[in-house]
Design an enzyme around this catalytic site. Structure first.
Site, mmCIF file in Angstrom:
data_model
loop_
_atom_site.group_PDB
_atom_site.id
_atom_site.type_symbol
_atom_site.label_atom_id
_atom_site.label_comp_id
_atom_site.label_asym_id
_atom_site.label_seq_id
_atom_site.Cartn_x
_atom_site.Cartn_y
_atom_site.Cartn_z
ATOM 1 N N GLU A 1 -25.332 -52.115 -17.953
ATOM 2 C CA GLU A 1 -24.820 -50.932 -17.271
ATOM 3 C C GLU A 1 -25.932 -50.283 -16.446
ATOM 4 O O GLU A 1 -25.705 -49.811 -15.334
ATOM 5 C CB GLU A 1 -24.254 -49.947 -18.305
ATOM 6 N N GLU B 1 -26.389 -52.173 -13.383
ATOM 7 C CA GLU B 1 -25.272 -51.868 -12.481
ATOM 8 C C GLU B 1 -25.490 -50.521 -11.786
ATOM 9 O O GLU B 1 -25.269 -50.384 -10.576
ATOM 10 C CB GLU B 1 -23.964 -51.846 -13.292
ATOM 11 N N CYS C 1 -17.745 -47.470 -22.410
ATOM 12 C CA CYS C 1 -17.835 -47.860 -23.823
ATOM 13 C C CYS C 1 -16.651 -47.398 -24.641
ATOM 14 O O CYS C 1 -16.358 -47.954 -25.685
ATOM 15 C CB CYS C 1 -19.061 -47.241 -24.484
ATOM 16 N N SER D 1 -17.908 -48.597 -14.872
ATOM 17 C CA SER D 1 -18.819 -49.719 -15.021
ATOM 18 C C SER D 1 -17.993 -50.925 -15.446
ATOM 19 O O SER D 1 -17.084 -50.817 -16.269
ATOM 20 C CB SER D 1 -19.853 -49.402 -16.104
ATOM 21 N N GLU E 1 -8.447 -52.077 -27.933
ATOM 22 C CA GLU E 1 -9.386 -52.745 -27.017
ATOM 23 C C GLU E 1 -9.518 -54.228 -27.355
ATOM 24 O O GLU E 1 -9.501 -55.089 -26.475
ATOM 25 C CB GLU E 1 -10.763 -52.066 -27.104
ATOM 26 N N GLU F 1 -7.671 -58.871 -21.143
ATOM 27 C CA GLU F 1 -8.875 -59.166 -20.362
ATOM 28 C C GLU F 1 -10.011 -59.654 -21.249
ATOM 29 O O GLU F 1 -10.945 -60.298 -20.780
ATOM 30 C CB GLU F 1 -9.372 -57.911 -19.619
#
Lengths: 410, 570, 143
Positions: free
Chosen positions: B282, B285, B302, B322, B364, B369
């Site tokens: 991150e 990034e 997060c 992010s 999550e 994905e």
């Protein structure tokens, strides 16, 4: 023979061109303070059920500072047995309008609502037209009779919820919320609709106020006795020969005369068992105890109330458990569901009564009285607090006669 | 100065407060149920009613302001009798019976209703339970709702609406049909629920709890063909002892590791390791976006509750997120690739279990994905319950160390457990990476503390970084509106739960009002006690890049450690 | 300026709901979402409001909504026998709609014609002093 007094009742008042607005003109002439004083001196008490002095409410509201102030006419008449406000809305809407204007003028409000229950479609239609023509005739939305007083009035239709008859629930409903009561204080006069000072008055109260200010009926304020002034509209129903709407002067007629003279006595060859004197949120008065003058204090003395003026005669042919269940179902279904004592208490009472009807069970009078106390002392609004008055009074008066299951009296 | 009398005690108050608060000051406990600190006053349960001299009707202490000269009785006979009768009515709607009983309840060991019953001296129950026949809402991957237990106290509704700013719950209908439900009774999995689980923390009845995976995890631990690894989130170690000790703020990292080993996990690793990894990805990034005119502000990613929130409510800002996966998911991806390779285990045999302070992590892990990274997610509460059921005497356990490869972490990773922590960890690393100089003072005080929104301008080698930190989704919404109104930021940390992960919806339900402060102090204490306090100094992270991922932001890092988001309807 | 400030001039949610109910015979989901947007309320919240009031429906209702009062005054005048007859004639319980979407039956509380009970309401029209036979005649006229 008992006589009716005709002030609130009378010929239809629907044509705004022929209506003189004498009361509001009178008020504009004498000014706000004197208007309030007149209403205060008249001893007028709210006719919705709670009986709070109208003049005092107005006086307090007039003194509160606020960006805006509102007057709300409570036309959410829902107490079973009551139809006086519907009569006034359908037959004498101009009096109602004038009453709203008076209240607004007196407390310094320039915006008002009338909240009419959704089921009263005819009242809604009539009153909508009245508002429209009043706007055209510059009675609303314009400086009234060249004074500095101008009122805007909106009509809101209720949507089928008895609890909205409680003033704070009604305010929530106008705001587009669930019609649940608000915690008081703050009272609506301090912080009501849209958090602004708000006066909520019942339809009949406003019509009475109009009579108080009406130069043609100066004697109105002299009627009745101290503590119960003026006249009252009575909605007679139940097992009567002549049910209907009557207007009586306070304390000049007894409950017995109301039942037997005005109401024409009991239908068929039945005997009266009791009278529900002010709608189903009031304690019953036994048939043998009716000989007292009709007044606020006389009912209070007997642990009851004149409530909304719904006088319901109940003969001996009816099953008391069936009636209690009918009333119980009403409160169970109509609680707003917010406070636990009212929601759960009324649900349990219904269960207990049903069990008594269907099973061979003893009626649990102690439990009913415990639940009754819990609701009366701790419920959130007046409607909740009074929801068990009828049932506990029937059990108090007839508990010993109740027998197991089915038919319950000798 | 305002004078009043409560239970015969004369009290003096500086300002008008509620009878309930005034009683607290006088060390008098008035029972409450629908009342919760930090939520608006509801005044529904009426348990807190008290007697005010001169008034027949009782007054709710929570909603009644004390007045000059008031004489109050909080426990008179009238009040006590009424509370008992009232509580009978309440319990009848809680529907305890053979199927739905206290023994299997999520609140078995810390039942608020039981405490109240004791406080008011309930001695008889004359009413049968009300059978509403509501079915269990198991539409969500994260939170289960058992409406039969619900007493409509409204706390979940207010929590979701007032604290989290979402409002998936409502009171519907009226009278006996009054229920708490979602839009048209759709179920929590079919509405704009973020899975944050804050409602669970507010529910006094156990009607809301996480989707349990306890049994599945115990089964998989018995499967000899599987290699089961576990990771523990930063906030778990400062809360896991609470269900055993009834005390907040203790650090029990070592006991946690021992307990997991005793439960039979093949390797006990730390999400903290992946937190350090997150900072590398991150942080890179962020620097890249700043240097190359990328989309700013950069939002942290997060917190899966926050992710679902932005997907529902601010989908136009998804590019600001992010692309780095959360530490939980990074860990899973690394465990099934790098660790499998290093340990010589077939990645198909590896099962990843997470211990999380969070219910949204359950959702999550199920996201398409990132499917497959993590197999099971247990909340801190679930782990505590497993430890109890395995007969492990947690508080007296010896301490052990995490297994090395994915178990070593910096203090920067530890502070991920609190609001402001990700920001501070990122700032520590970004500053050193950009300036090439060692930080003097390592603590960034401006982003510490428990305020809902913190803003700070940080100088990094001539660059002014405009940072913000928001915790609680209600605050996240406020920050999003600031951005919409044109306020400029470079980097923003968002955490769905008040206090950050340590206040997560999967944490033990505490009756300690200062639980968040205590957990936070414990987290900072762990950080302070570590020699290594910056993510980029973690030798095992360096090793991971050297041996497998090449460098932050590399192609393989992107494949394993980054993800995508999608707009969702409301 | 003053006009913008006062909530008095905002459309009332209750009135909006009435209009939608009249237009569609119920409150469709898309309209709930519009209202939720307009009033900045969570849609669950709008649903909570709708479900509070018995005159609003979230599912389509019959062409004729038949409301029969069973509050105390009508009950004393044998509204229950009217109710039994109508229920069996339409094959409905309270709050149900016939399959052909012609009738919705509602057993309701006081309609404010207590001196003329039993009372029945068909859409907006009130019928007083009804009995079993009159009630069925009224229903037949709707057919």
């Amino acid at each position: 023979m008992a006589q009716e007094k005709l002030y609130l009742k009378g010929d239809k008042l629907l044509d705004i061109s022929n209506y003189e607005f004498k009361s509001i003109k009178n008020a504009l002439r004498i000014g706000r303070e004197k208007t309030i004083k007149k209403v205060k001196d008249s001893g007028l008490k709210g006719r919705g059920g709670a009986g709070f002095p109208t003049g005092i409410k107005w006086e307090m509201a007039a003194e509160v500072e606020g960006k805006e102030k509102y007057v709300v006419c409570n036309a959410d008449e829902g107490e079973p047995g009551t139809f006086k406000d519907r009569y006034l809305l359908e037959e004498r809407p101009l009096k109602v309008l004038e009453g709203i204007m008076l209240a607004a003028y007196a407390v310094g409000a320039d915006k008002a609502y009338i909240y009419i229950r959704g089921e009263y479609s005819k009242s809604i239609e009539i009153f909508s037209e009245i508002i429209e023509t009043a706007r055209e005739k510059k009675i609303l939305d314009a400086n009234l009779f060249d004074s500095d007083f101008k009122l805007e009035l909106k009509l809101i239709r209720g949507a089928g919820a008895y609890v909205c008859g409680d003033e704070t629930s009604l305010i929530n409903s106008i705001e587009g919320k669930r019609g649940r009561s608000r915690i008081k204080p703050p009272y609506p006069i301090e912080k009501g609709l849209f958090k602004q000072p708000t006066v909520v008055n019942n339809v009949e109260s406003l019509c009475c106020a109009a009579e108080v200010l009406n130069p043609d009926s100066e004697e109105f304020s002299e009627l009745g006795i101290k503590g119960s002034k003026g006249t009252k509209l009575l909605c007679l129903s139940g097992d009567l020969n002549k049910p209907g709407l009557y207007e009586v002067e306070f304390a000049q007629i007894t409950l017995a005369e109301i039942i037997y003279d005005l109401g024409g006595g009991i239908k068929g060859n039945e005997d009266l068992r009791f009278v529900i004197p002010g709608g189903i949120s009031t304690a019953v008065i036994k048939a043998e105890d009716l000989d007292f003058p009709y007044s606020y204090q006389a009912f209070e003395k007997r642990g009851s109330s004149l409530g909304s003026g719904a006088v319901i005669a109940v003969s001996k042919k009816h099953d008391l458990i069936d009636l209690m269940l009918n009333v119980s179902r009403f409160y169970m279904d109509e609680t707003c569901g917010t406070c636990f004592p009212c929601r759960e208490g009324n649900r349990q009472i219904n269960k207990i009564l049903n069990a008594f009807k269907e099973e061979d069970r003893k009626i649990e009078t102690e439990l009913i009285s415990d639940i009754g106390n819990t609701i009366r002392l701790a419920a959130r609004c007046g409607l909740g607090q009074s929801s068990l008055n009828f049932i506990t009074s029937v059990i108090e008066n007839y508990g010993k006669e109740l027998k197991f299951g089915g038919k319950i009296y000798a | 100065m305002l004078r009043a009398e409560i239970d015969g005690l004369n009290i003096e108050l500086e300002e008008k407060i509620s009878i309930l608060d005034a009683a607290k000051k006088a060390n008098i406990n008035i029972p409450t149920l629908c009342y919760e600190d930090g939520l608006s006053i509801y005044g529904g349960c009426r348990l807190c009613v008290v007697e005010v001299e001169g008034e027949d009707l009782l007054k709710p202490a929570c909603a009644t302001e004390i007045e000059e000269g008031m004489k109050i009785k909080t426990h008179s006979k009238k009040v006590r009798d009424l509370r008992k009768n009232l509580f009978e009515l309440i319990i009848a709607t809680h529907n305890i019976d053979c199927q739905l009983n206290c023994l299997t309840c999520s609140r078995a060991s810390n039942c608020e209703l039981k405490d109240i019953a004791e406080d008011i001296g309930l001695s008889k129950m004359r009413l049968d339970p009300i059978k509403r026949g509501d079915s269990v809402d198991n539409s969500s991957y994260a939170v289960i709702r058992e409406p039969e237990k619900c007493i409509s106290c409204n706390r979940c509704i207010r929590k979701c609406e007032e604290v989290q700013g979402i409002g998936i719950f409502t009171t519907a209908n009226r009278g006996p049909e009054t229920v708490v439900t979602t839009f048209k009774d759709r179920g929590m999995g079919n509405v704009e629920c973020t899975n944050c689980g804050q409602c669970i923390l507010s529910c006094p009845t156990g009607a809301l709890h996480e989707l349990y995976q306890k049994e599945s995890v115990l089964d998989i631990l018995n499967d000899e063909t599987k290699h089961v690894v576990v990771q523990t989130a930063p906030a778990v170690r400062v809360a896991i002892s609470e269900p055993f000790s009834n005390q907040a703020g203790d650090i029990s990292t070592g006991q946690l590791v021992t307990a997991l080993k005793r439960l039979g996990f093949d390797a006990v690793f730390d999400t903290n390791f992946a937190a350090d990894l997150t900072i590398m990805e991150e942080g890179t990034e962020l620097i890249d976006r700043i240097n190359n005119d990328g989309k700013l502000p950069l939002f942290t990613s997060c917190s899966p509750g926050w992710i679902k929130f932005i997907e529902h409510f601010y989908p136009e800002y998804l590019d600001n997120l992010s692309s780095a996966k959360s530490p939980q998911q990074m860990f899973g991806a690394v465990a099934k690739s790098y660790y499998a390779k290093e340990a010589g285990i077939d990645s198909d045999k590896i099962v990843v279990v997470s211990i999380m302070p969070c219910t949204a992590k359950k959702f999550e892990a199920k996201r398409e994905e990132m499917a497959g990274d993590v197999d099971y997610v247990l909340t801190t509460r679930e782990l505590a319950s497993i430890i109890k059921s395995a007969g492990i005497d947690f508080l007296n356990l010896e301490e052990s160390e995490y297994d090395e490869l994915l178990g070593v972490s910096s203090g920067a990773a530890d502070i991920f457990g609190t609001t402001g922590g990700v920001m501070e960890a990122a700032l520590r690393t970004a500053t050193e990476l950009i300036t090439g100089e060692e930080l003097g003072k390592i603590e960034f005080e401006a982003v510490r503390g428990l305020e809902g929104i913190k803003k700070a301008e940080v100088e990094i080698g001539g660059l002014k970084l405009r940072a913000a930190v928001a915790n609680g989704l209600g605050n996240a919404r406020k920050v999003m509106e600031m951005i919409k109104d044109g306020e400029e930021f470079d980097f923003i940390e968002f955490m769905a739960c008040p206090g950050g992960c340590m206040g997560g919806g999967g944490q033990p339900i505490s009756s300690d009002k200062n639980v968040l402060e205590k957990r936070q102090q414990a987290i900072y204490k762990i950080d302070k006690s570590k020699k290594m306090r910056k993510s980029h100094e973690n030798p095992y992270i360096k090793k991971l890049y050297d041996n497998y991922l090449e460098k932050p932001g590399s192609e393989i890092a992107h494949k394993l450690l980054h993800t995508k988001y999608k707009a969702r309807k409301i | 300026m003053d006009k913008l400030k006062s909530l008095f001039y905002q459309d009332s949610l209750l009135e909006k709901l009435h209009q939608i109910q009249i237009t569609y015979g119920y409150i469709p989901e898309a309209e709930i979402e519009n209202l939720s947007e307009k009033y900045q309320l969570a849609r669950a919240n709008v649903y909570g409001v709708i479900s509070f009031y018995s005159m609003f429906y979230t599912e389509p209702t019959g062409k004729y909504i038949i409301r029969i009062c069973d509050s105390i005054s009508c009950h004393l005048n044998e509204s229950d026998s009217v109710l039994r007859a109508v229920k069996s004639y339409l094959g409905l319980k309270s709050h149900q709609t016939t399959e052909d979407k012609k009738f919705t039956l509602e057993v309701v509380e006081c309609l404010g014609h207590c001196g003329e009970g039993p009372v029945m309401m068909v859409n907006n029209k009130i019928f007083t002093k009804i009995n079993k036979n009159k009630a069925l005649e009224i229903l037949n006229d709707c057919m």
